[in-house]
Write a protein that holds these residues in place. Structure first.
Motif, short mmCIF file in Angstrom:
data_model
loop_
_atom_site.label_atom_id
_atom_site.label_comp_id
_atom_site.label_asym_id
_atom_site.label_seq_id
_atom_site.Cartn_x
_atom_site.Cartn_y
_atom_site.Cartn_z
N ASN A 180 0.83 -1.19 0.21
CA ASN A 180 0.15 0.11 0.16
C ASN A 180 1.11 1.13 -0.23
O ASN A 180 2.06 0.97 1.01
N TYR A 217 -3.82 -7.12 2.19
CA TYR A 217 -3.88 -7.22 1.48
C TYR A 217 -4.12 -8.84 0.49
O TYR A 217 -4.21 -9.06 -0.80
N LYS A 245 -10.12 -6.16 5.04
CA LYS A 245 -10.15 -6.23 3.76
C LYS A 245 -11.30 -6.53 2.46
O LYS A 245 -12.91 -6.95 3.24
N ARG A 301 -12.03 -5.31 -10.35
CA ARG A 301 -10.50 -4.14 -11.01
C ARG A 301 -9.63 -5.02 -12.29
O ARG A 301 -9.33 -3.65 -12.71
N SER A 313 -1.84 -4.56 -10.35
CA SER A 313 -2.90 -4.72 -8.89
C SER A 313 -2.70 -6.23 -8.31
O SER A 313 -3.20 -6.90 -9.00
N ASN A 322 -6.89 -4.84 -3.51
CA ASN A 322 -8.06 -4.04 -3.42
C ASN A 322 -8.34 -2.30 -3.50
O ASN A 322 -9.49 -2.26 -3.58
N PHE A 323 -7.51 -2.24 -5.14
CA PHE A 323 -7.49 -1.18 -5.58
C PHE A 323 -6.75 -0.62 -6.36
O PHE A 323 -5.07 -2.00 -6.30
N ARG A 376 -8.19 8.52 -2.92
CA ARG A 376 -7.33 8.98 -1.83
C ARG A 376 -6.15 9.62 -2.89
O ARG A 376 -5.47 9.17 -4.15
N ARG A 433 -5.10 6.58 -6.12
CA ARG A 433 -5.29 5.20 -4.96
C ARG A 433 -6.67 5.02 -5.32
O ARG A 433 -7.24 6.14 -4.22
N SER A 473 -9.98 2.57 -4.31
CA SER A 473 -9.96 1.75 -3.91
C SER A 473 -11.61 0.87 -4.97
O SER A 473 -12.67 1.82 -5.89
#
Ligand SMILES: Cc1ncc(COP(=O)(O)O)c(C=O)c1O
Length: 353
Positions: free
Chosen positions: A160, A188, A215, A275, A294, A297-298, A321, A334, A336
């Protein structure tokens, strides 16, 4: 290079190694039965104001939850510690192992912010070794940064805020060449195609793996984090943790969740296909300069002007984010993965910016 063995007892701070734990009422008399009259913990015998049965203190060691988790993960209960979120074991790692103002830890930016906060809170020197340009571990740089006072290296994988899993060969090099604790934070991992490091616990006694119910399990509001580690680490955490660190409701809900693993798998499958869809749709937008691969989950993307995009989305009630100023994530955003409807709303607004 020859593998270094770790003496966990030696790594523990002297005064902690010698500490006596608080002895709770439920430590002194464990057997909870309807036949007994419990007048030992200064609880309210009448019940709870809401009518639900939360008047008694919970199991301080969460035995029932650990039994079920042990079967699911294939890890003995004596190697499991549960925390009030995985943020609690992060803090306990500092308290158990790192002498303030004398010893240090290493983090690998860009990474999860709590390692730095916990270091500051515990008055511990933080050494930073950036990830490489391919967002992998700079093993040589890390080993050069450690000295005899380095107690912990924090590796976050999948990381992250970048989302990628780092190379497991490189984590193994750290485990074999660093005599302190190597933490692999796998918050994650359920979204990753890489296997968890919990399978390596027997091989490396300096390995500590963190996972969370926040998560994939969808229980962020209940605060339940997992640590899988050598028994000596778990034992010392049980001495220094607050006596009833996991509340009764959380323990009950965790037991329920552990009976519904299929639901977790179903949610993870949906999040992974969303995703993939987001990655594809974002790749068709010219403003998007880069999409980081990735395992989480983001998704982290780079755009022309992240703060501008971020502010315009906020105006429309869509909150992502802003990572524009984070090392190696210049102009990063970022995102999610949400429900299909939430993702559609985001995509529609983002495309129209
Ligand atoms: C890498 C990483 N570790 C740990 C956590 C904290 O998880 P918890 O909710 O279990 O405290 C997070 C939360 O975002 C995270 O990203």
């Amino acid at each position: 290079m020859e593998k270094i063995t770790t003496d966990i007892q030696k790594l523990i701070r002297n005064h902690i190694r010698e500490m006596e734990p608080y002895s709770s009422a439920r430590d002194e008399f464990e057997e909870v039965s309807d036949q007994n009259v419990f007048l030992d913990a200064n609880e309210n015998p009448f019940g709870t104001a809401t009518g639900e049965p939360y008047n008694r203190y919970p199991d301080p060691y969460q035995r029932a939850v650990k039994e079920k988790l042990s079967v699911l993960k294939g890890i003995p209960t004596e190697n499991i510690f549960l925390g009030n979120g995985s943020d609690e074991p992060i803090d306990l790692l500092f308290r158990a192992f790192v002498e303030p103002q004398k010893e240090n830890v290493v983090i690998l930016p860009p990474t999860y912010g709590m390692y730095q906060v916990s270091a500051a809170l515990n008055n511990v020197e933080l050494r930073k070794v950036a990830l490489t340009s391919t967002l992998d571990l700079d093993v040589e740089g890390i080993l050069n940064a450690v000295d005899n006072n380095t107690k912990i290296i924090f590796v976050c994988s999948p990381n992250n805020p970048t989302g990628n899993a780092v190379s497991s060969d490189k984590i193994i090099q750290l485990l074999e060449q660093f005599k302190g604790i190597v933490v692999v934070d796998e918050a994650y991992i359920d979204f990753s195609s890489e296997p968890s490091f919990i399978g390596k616990l027997e091989e490396y006694e300096n390995l500590v793996v963190l996972q969370t119910f926040s998560k994939a399990w969808g229980m962020a509001g209940l605060r339940l984090g997992m640590m899988f580690a050598n028994k000596q680490v778990v034992d010392i955490f049980n001495v220094i943790k607050p006596p009833y660190n996991i509340n009764q409701l959380t323990q009950e809900k965790a037991l329920e969740a552990l009976d519904n693993v299929d639901k977790v798998k179903e949610m993870v499958a949906t999040l992974l296909s969303e995703r993939q869809r987001l990655e594809k749709e974002l790749s068709e937008i010219s403003r998007v300069k880069n999409i980081f691969p990735s395992d989480a989950n983001f998704i982290l993307i780079q755009v022309e002007n992240a703060t501008d995009d971020y502010n315009k989305l906020v105006e429309q009630g869509i909150i992502i984010r802003n990572r524009a100023k984070v090392l190696l994530c210049d102009e990063g955003l970022r995102i999610s993965i949400g429900t299909p409807e939430e993702n559609n709303r985001f995509l529609e607004a983002f495309k129209a910016l």
